[in-house]
Design an enzyme around this catalytic site. Structure first.
Site, PDB file in Angstrom:
ATOM      1  N   TYR A  29      33.199  55.102  46.739  1.00 30.54           N
ATOM      2  CA  TYR A  29      32.564  55.756  47.956  1.00 30.54           C
ATOM      3  C   TYR A  29      31.642  56.923  47.252  1.00 30.54           C
ATOM      4  O   TYR A  29      31.362  57.819  48.070  1.00 30.54           O
ATOM      5  CB  TYR A  29      33.732  56.521  48.641  1.00 30.54           C
ATOM      6  CG  TYR A  29      35.125  55.900  48.766  1.00 30.54           C
ATOM      7  CD1 TYR A  29      35.101  55.025  49.796  1.00 30.54           C
ATOM      8  CD2 TYR A  29      36.327  56.433  48.367  1.00 30.54           C
ATOM      9  CE1 TYR A  29      36.415  54.254  49.662  1.00 30.54           C
ATOM     10  CE2 TYR A  29      37.379  55.845  48.486  1.00 30.54           C
ATOM     11  CZ  TYR A  29      37.555  54.746  49.431  1.00 30.54           C
ATOM     12  OH  TYR A  29      38.942  54.422  49.616  1.00 30.54           O
ATOM     13  N   CYS A  40      34.032  49.013  30.533  1.00 30.91           N
ATOM     14  CA  CYS A  40      32.690  48.090  30.337  1.00 30.91           C
ATOM     15  C   CYS A  40      32.048  48.261  31.708  1.00 30.91           C
ATOM     16  O   CYS A  40      31.541  47.074  31.977  1.00 30.91           O
ATOM     17  CB  CYS A  40      33.031  46.972  29.804  1.00 30.91           C
ATOM     18  SG  CYS A  40      34.160  47.147  28.343  1.00 30.91           S
ATOM     19  N   GLU A  41      31.380  49.235  32.154  1.00 32.29           N
ATOM     20  CA  GLU A  41      30.698  49.221  33.566  1.00 32.29           C
ATOM     21  C   GLU A  41      29.793  50.757  33.524  1.00 32.29           C
ATOM     22  O   GLU A  41      30.450  51.642  33.309  1.00 32.29           O
ATOM     23  CB  GLU A  41      31.527  49.453  34.583  1.00 32.29           C
ATOM     24  CG  GLU A  41      32.517  48.247  35.011  1.00 32.29           C
ATOM     25  CD  GLU A  41      31.995  47.052  35.496  1.00 32.29           C
ATOM     26  OE1 GLU A  41      30.953  47.204  36.090  1.00 32.29           O
ATOM     27  OE2 GLU A  41      32.678  46.086  35.049  1.00 32.29           O
TER      28      GLU A  41
END
Ligand SMILES: *Cc1c(COP(=O)(O)O)cnc(C)c1O
Length: 428
Positions: free
Chosen positions: A331, A358-359
């Site tokens: 959000y 890992c993002e």
């Protein structure tokens, strides 16, 4: 920025406890919940809603934060429980919650969940759609008591909140459309069902609301419906459920909703409406979740890598992230935080707090002013009591954090940290 308590060592104090000591004792990341603050909110519900209005009832939306201990706190506080799945019903029963005080929600309850709830004797079913009625019909008449039902309507009001937590709009996946033919067909069907008792109607307009206008607009629509179906079908609604959605403070621009500002005008409208028609007052339910426990929680992390990209930004990486707090990525949620071990230090540096997943999107906070930050510092993120523990995942096989309850300087472990064994326990 919020106010917070700092002790003589310059450490953040929460629920009367030194948070740096809590981080040492329980390790990080850890959710810390202030039981005293939860009790205070429950007390406010009693003093502004339950006591002044004898026809008022409150249930806690347990999806916000459900543990057996929380179920007991809420029950002791005089509230029932809103549940949305077989899992939440199972946990509530395990905590000793009286099933007749449970309100069962969901836009796609499975046949197994409906059977489980009916057999347990769950107090209210909030029916969301016609398909659910088919499933309910199979269960009805089997138990001793009738299944008590409220129909969830889609009031078609737009709440001023993030699209993903707005639920009352006309194109919502939740609830029964108010198109007259469809609506009357469903209501009539429930009225005619054996072993099922139609009690009234429900709406929930959205979450994290600071203004009462969406609730009041939805209530007008609901009362219009009460009049119309009395006229057309002879049905008198004896129960109205106004949902939850009362907002809390996360960051600048937010404010903690004053419950009174929501419930007083709604109760005034309802009671006047029923008086004018010489009808007995209906039971009126509210279902707060976030408002009860959101501000009662903080998450403590340990700072690892501090990466400065000269002239661009500084990343402060912590030992958790989107698995323990998916709200920023879901959000774009905003948070405030402080270095718990340097809580009194002037905040001269602006950093971004990164999670360890890992993002690239795993960023908990952008542009946070902090004191002189170093690896090994403890970071406390505020307002993580609702929709954090309950939304946590094992992405990247991270271990879900423990929950520590604090109250007036005392602390105890309520949920232990997950272990590596837990992670593979279901694999055959
Ligand atoms: C989520 C939800 C609530 C609670 O919402 P909060 O914003 O946490 O108060 C209440 N009722 C229903 C039907 C919900 O889906």
């Amino acid at each position: 920025m919020r106010e917070y308590e700092v002790n003589e060592k310059g450490h953040l104090v929460f629920g009367g406890c030194d948070t740096v000591r809590l981080a040492e004792k329980y390790a990080t990341p850890v959710y810390v919940m202030d039981e005293g603050l939860i009790r205070k909110r429950l007390e406010e519900i009693r003093t502004v809603f339950l006591q002044p209005y004898p026809n008022a009832r409150a249930v806690y939306a347990s999806k916000a934060f459900q543990t057996k201990e929380m179920c007991r706190l809420v029950t002791e506080g005089g509230l029932g429980l809103d549940v949305v799945s077989g899992g939440e019903i199972y946990a509530a029963l395990a905590a000793g919650v009286d099933p007749s005080c449970m309100v069962f929600h969901g836009n796609n309850k499975t046949p197994e969940e409906i059977r489980m709830a009916a057999e347990a004797g769950v107090g209210r079913f909030i029916v969301d759609n016609a398909y659910e009625l088919e499933l309910l019909e199979k269960q009805a008449g089997r138990g001793k008591a009738p299944i008590r039902v409220l129909l969830r309507i889609t009031p078609g009001v737009d709440s001023h909140t993030h699209k993903f937590i707005s639920t009352g709009n006309i194109d919502s996946k939740f609830g029964i459309s108010l198109e007259k033919e469809e609506r009357d067909r469903i209501i009539k069907r429930v009225m005619d069902m054996e072993g099922v008792e139609l009690m009234g109607f429900h709406f929930h307009v959205g979450s994290q609301l600071h203004e009462n206008d969406s609730h009041l607009a939805a209530l007008d629509i609901l009362l219009g419906l009460v009049d119309e179906v009395k006229e057309s079908l002879g049905f008198e609604a004896r129960e109205l459920n106004l949902g939850g959605g009362f907002g809390i403070y996360y960051a600048k621009g937010d404010q903690t909703a004053r419950l009174k500002d929501f419930v007083d005008p709604m109760m005034e409208k309802i009671n006047r409406f029923y008086h004018e028609r010489s009808l007995p007052l209906p039971l009126v339910f509210i279902e707060p979740g976030r408002w009860i426990c959101g501000e009662a929680g903080i998450t403590l992390y340990t700072v690892g890598s501090v990466k400065n990209i000269p002239g661009i930004k500084t990343y402060v990486a912590v030992d958790g992230g989107m698995p323990d707090n998916p709200r920023p990525i879901l959000y774009q949620a905003k948070y405030e935080a402080v270095l718990a071990n340097k809580a009194a230090a002037p905040k001269k540096q602006i950093v971004s707090v990164a999670g360890k997943c890992c993002e690239s999107g795993d960023i908990l906070i952008e542009d946070l002013p902090v004191g002189p930050v170093e690896s090994g510092d403890i970071l406390a993120v505020f307002s993580t009591g609702a929709y954090h523990h309950s939304m946590a995942s094992n992405y990247n096989r991270l271990l879900r954090p423990p929950v520590v309850m604090v109250d007036e300087g005392k602390d105890h472990l309520s949920v232990r940290r997950e272990t590596y064994e837990d992670l593979i326990a279901r694999e055959l």
